[in-house]
Design a protein around this motif. Sequence first.
Motif, PDB file in Angstrom:
ATOM      1  N   SER A   1       0.825  -1.212   0.000  1.00  0.00           N
ATOM      2  CA  SER A   1       0.000   0.000   0.000  1.00  0.00           C
ATOM      3  C   SER A   1       0.855   1.257   0.000  1.00  0.00           C
ATOM      4  CB  SER A   1      -0.929   0.001   1.219  1.00  0.00           C
ATOM      5  OG  SER A   1      -1.820  -1.085   1.170  1.00  0.00           O
ATOM      6  N   LEU A   2       1.944   1.248   0.790  1.00  0.00           N
ATOM      7  CA  LEU A   2       2.822   2.421   0.855  1.00  0.00           C
ATOM      8  C   LEU A   2       3.491   2.689  -0.486  1.00  0.00           C
ATOM      9  CD1 LEU A   2       4.484   1.917   4.367  1.00  0.00           C
ATOM     10  CD2 LEU A   2       2.858   3.702   3.708  1.00  0.00           C
ATOM     11  N   PHE A   3       4.024   1.644  -1.111  1.00  0.00           N
ATOM     12  CA  PHE A   3       4.641   1.818  -2.417  1.00  0.00           C
ATOM     13  C   PHE A   3       3.588   2.124  -3.484  1.00  0.00           C
ATOM     14  CE2 PHE A   3       8.310  -0.140  -0.450  1.00  0.00           C
ATOM     15  CZ  PHE A   3       9.370   0.488  -1.090  1.00  0.00           C
ATOM     16  N   GLY A   4       2.379   1.619  -3.255  1.00  0.00           N
ATOM     17  CA  GLY A   4       1.303   1.887  -4.206  1.00  0.00           C
ATOM     18  C   GLY A   4       0.986   3.362  -4.313  1.00  0.00           C
ATOM     19  N   ILE A   5       1.061   4.074  -3.188  1.00  0.00           N
ATOM     20  CA  ILE A   5       0.814   5.521  -3.208  1.00  0.00           C
ATOM     21  C   ILE A   5       1.809   6.214  -4.127  1.00  0.00           C
ATOM     22  CG2 ILE A   5       0.827   7.618  -1.806  1.00  0.00           C
ATOM     23  CD1 ILE A   5      -0.101   5.904   0.558  1.00  0.00           C
ATOM     24  N   ALA A   6       3.086   5.801  -4.038  1.00  0.00           N
ATOM     25  CA  ALA A   6       4.123   6.411  -4.876  1.00  0.00           C
ATOM     26  C   ALA A   6       3.908   6.087  -6.349  1.00  0.00           C
ATOM     27  CB  ALA A   6       5.499   5.926  -4.423  1.00  0.00           C
ATOM     28  N   VAL A   7       3.538   4.842  -6.635  1.00  0.00           N
ATOM     29  CA  VAL A   7       3.333   4.431  -8.031  1.00  0.00           C
ATOM     30  C   VAL A   7       2.151   5.168  -8.644  1.00  0.00           C
ATOM     31  CG1 VAL A   7       2.756   2.489  -9.532  1.00  0.00           C
ATOM     32  CG2 VAL A   7       4.379   2.167  -7.667  1.00  0.00           C
ATOM     33  N   ILE A   8       1.067   5.318  -7.874  1.00  0.00           N
ATOM     34  CA  ILE A   8      -0.114   6.021  -8.376  1.00  0.00           C
ATOM     35  C   ILE A   8       0.163   7.512  -8.543  1.00  0.00           C
ATOM     36  CG2 ILE A   8      -2.463   6.729  -7.777  1.00  0.00           C
ATOM     37  CD1 ILE A   8      -2.259   3.892  -8.806  1.00  0.00           C
ATOM     38  N   ALA A   9       1.022   8.069  -7.673  1.00  0.00           N
ATOM     39  CA  ALA A   9       1.311   9.503  -7.729  1.00  0.00           C
ATOM     40  C   ALA A   9       2.084   9.881  -8.987  1.00  0.00           C
ATOM     41  CB  ALA A   9       2.095   9.927  -6.493  1.00  0.00           C
ATOM     42  N   MET A  10       2.871   8.960  -9.519  1.00  0.00           N
ATOM     43  CA  MET A  10       3.687   9.275 -10.699  1.00  0.00           C
ATOM     44  C   MET A  10       2.846   9.651 -11.917  1.00  0.00           C
ATOM     45  SD  MET A  10       7.062   6.829 -10.643  1.00  0.00           S
ATOM     46  CE  MET A  10       6.210   5.280 -10.346  1.00  0.00           C
ATOM     47  N   PRO A  11       1.904   8.806 -12.364  1.00  0.00           N
ATOM     48  CA  PRO A  11       1.098   9.212 -13.525  1.00  0.00           C
ATOM     49  C   PRO A  11       0.208  10.412 -13.232  1.00  0.00           C
ATOM     50  CG  PRO A  11       0.211   7.203 -12.559  1.00  0.00           C
ATOM     51  CD  PRO A  11       1.538   7.450 -11.909  1.00  0.00           C
ATOM     52  N   ALA A  12      -0.239  10.530 -11.968  1.00  0.00           N
ATOM     53  CA  ALA A  12      -1.076  11.679 -11.611  1.00  0.00           C
ATOM     54  C   ALA A  12      -0.300  12.977 -11.796  1.00  0.00           C
ATOM     55  CB  ALA A  12      -1.560  11.546 -10.171  1.00  0.00           C
ATOM     56  N   GLY A  13       0.978  12.969 -11.394  1.00  0.00           N
ATOM     57  CA  GLY A  13       1.812  14.155 -11.561  1.00  0.00           C
ATOM     58  C   GLY A  13       2.078  14.473 -13.020  1.00  0.00           C
ATOM     59  N   VAL A  14       2.335  13.424 -13.815  1.00  0.00           N
ATOM     60  CA  VAL A  14       2.601  13.618 -15.246  1.00  0.00           C
ATOM     61  C   VAL A  14       1.384  14.203 -15.949  1.00  0.00           C
ATOM     62  CG1 VAL A  14       3.080  12.432 -17.421  1.00  0.00           C
ATOM     63  CG2 VAL A  14       4.342  11.803 -15.362  1.00  0.00           C
ATOM     64  N   VAL A  15       0.209  13.629 -15.671  1.00  0.00           N
ATOM     65  CA  VAL A  15      -1.023  14.094 -16.314  1.00  0.00           C
ATOM     66  C   VAL A  15      -1.363  15.514 -15.874  1.00  0.00           C
ATOM     67  CG1 VAL A  15      -3.513  13.714 -16.494  1.00  0.00           C
ATOM     68  CG2 VAL A  15      -1.951  11.777 -16.625  1.00  0.00           C
ATOM     69  N   THR A  16      -1.201  15.812 -14.587  1.00  0.00           N
ATOM     70  CA  THR A  16      -1.514  17.153 -14.082  1.00  0.00           C
ATOM     71  C   THR A  16      -0.615  18.204 -14.716  1.00  0.00           C
ATOM     72  OG1 THR A  16      -2.244  16.238 -11.953  1.00  0.00           O
ATOM     73  CG2 THR A  16      -1.697  18.582 -12.019  1.00  0.00           C
ATOM     74  N   ALA A  17       0.695  17.918 -14.767  1.00  0.00           N
ATOM     75  CA  ALA A  17       1.635  18.870 -15.374  1.00  0.00           C
ATOM     76  C   ALA A  17       1.329  19.065 -16.856  1.00  0.00           C
ATOM     77  CB  ALA A  17       3.064  18.372 -15.184  1.00  0.00           C
ATOM     78  N   GLY A  18       1.051  17.968 -17.551  1.00  0.00           N
ATOM     79  CA  GLY A  18       0.721  18.067 -18.971  1.00  0.00           C
ATOM     80  C   GLY A  18      -0.573  18.819 -19.208  1.00  0.00           C
TER      81      GLY A  18
END
Length: 248
Positions: free
Chosen positions: A202-219
């Motif tokens: 679950s802890l690592f899952g937060i980091a993995v999910i945050a990566m595409p969220a950051g990419v999409v938000t910035a784009g």
Amino acid sequence: MREQIYKVVKKAEPGDVISKYYDVFIMVVAFISVCPLMFKESNSMLVMIDTITVYILFTDYIFNWITYDYKIKKDSPWVFVAYPFTPFALIDLVSILPSLGLLGAGFRILRVLRVFKVLYYSKTFSYVANVFKNERKTLGYVLIIALAYIFVSALAMFAYEPDTFDNFFEALYWATTALTTVGYGDVYPVTEVGRLISMISSLFGIAVIAMPAGVVTAGFMDEIGRAKELERLEKASTQGTPADMARS
């Protein structure tokens, strides 16, 4: 005649009033067409709504089909063969067929796909589509990482707690819910080590999910910035420069 139809049914551009009204009309029709799905039992009013809206959407499908050569700017009969196999054309057709009686009652749920008609004419959806197109490589790498992490987590949990899961697919289901931090609670570890694996996942899952969220938000923010800049330049070109206005 076909060129005039294309000017109406194509996605509206700045200053294209008639096409803009048509886009809004189709969006409203598409939204109304899914309203009958909100009711458990049908009646004459809902049937009438479905019948009218589906024929309007089918007419729009035909209009887009017969003017597809203008859209892609290719003068070839093969473009009309290719159109039904384009993504949005497939979605449109599949969502229309159940109401035309060409698919069984079990395919009634496909009418939900008409919502994509609303998204197609939405500027926000265009921004998001451009983000996924521009960042497809980065998002692809993130997807590979996420799938690999789900597989490893499921494998570790299934190997340590085989009695908790009926099969490996159920372990994959658990790993996916843990990765996304959803955690429905229908499948969960029962041993101390299993719970430790779940916590780490679950802890690592937060980091993995945050990566595409950051990419999409910035784009997405970049797309909005480009759209505003383009709108500013179009207004400036329409109004003319201060020097031009002074000379006039």
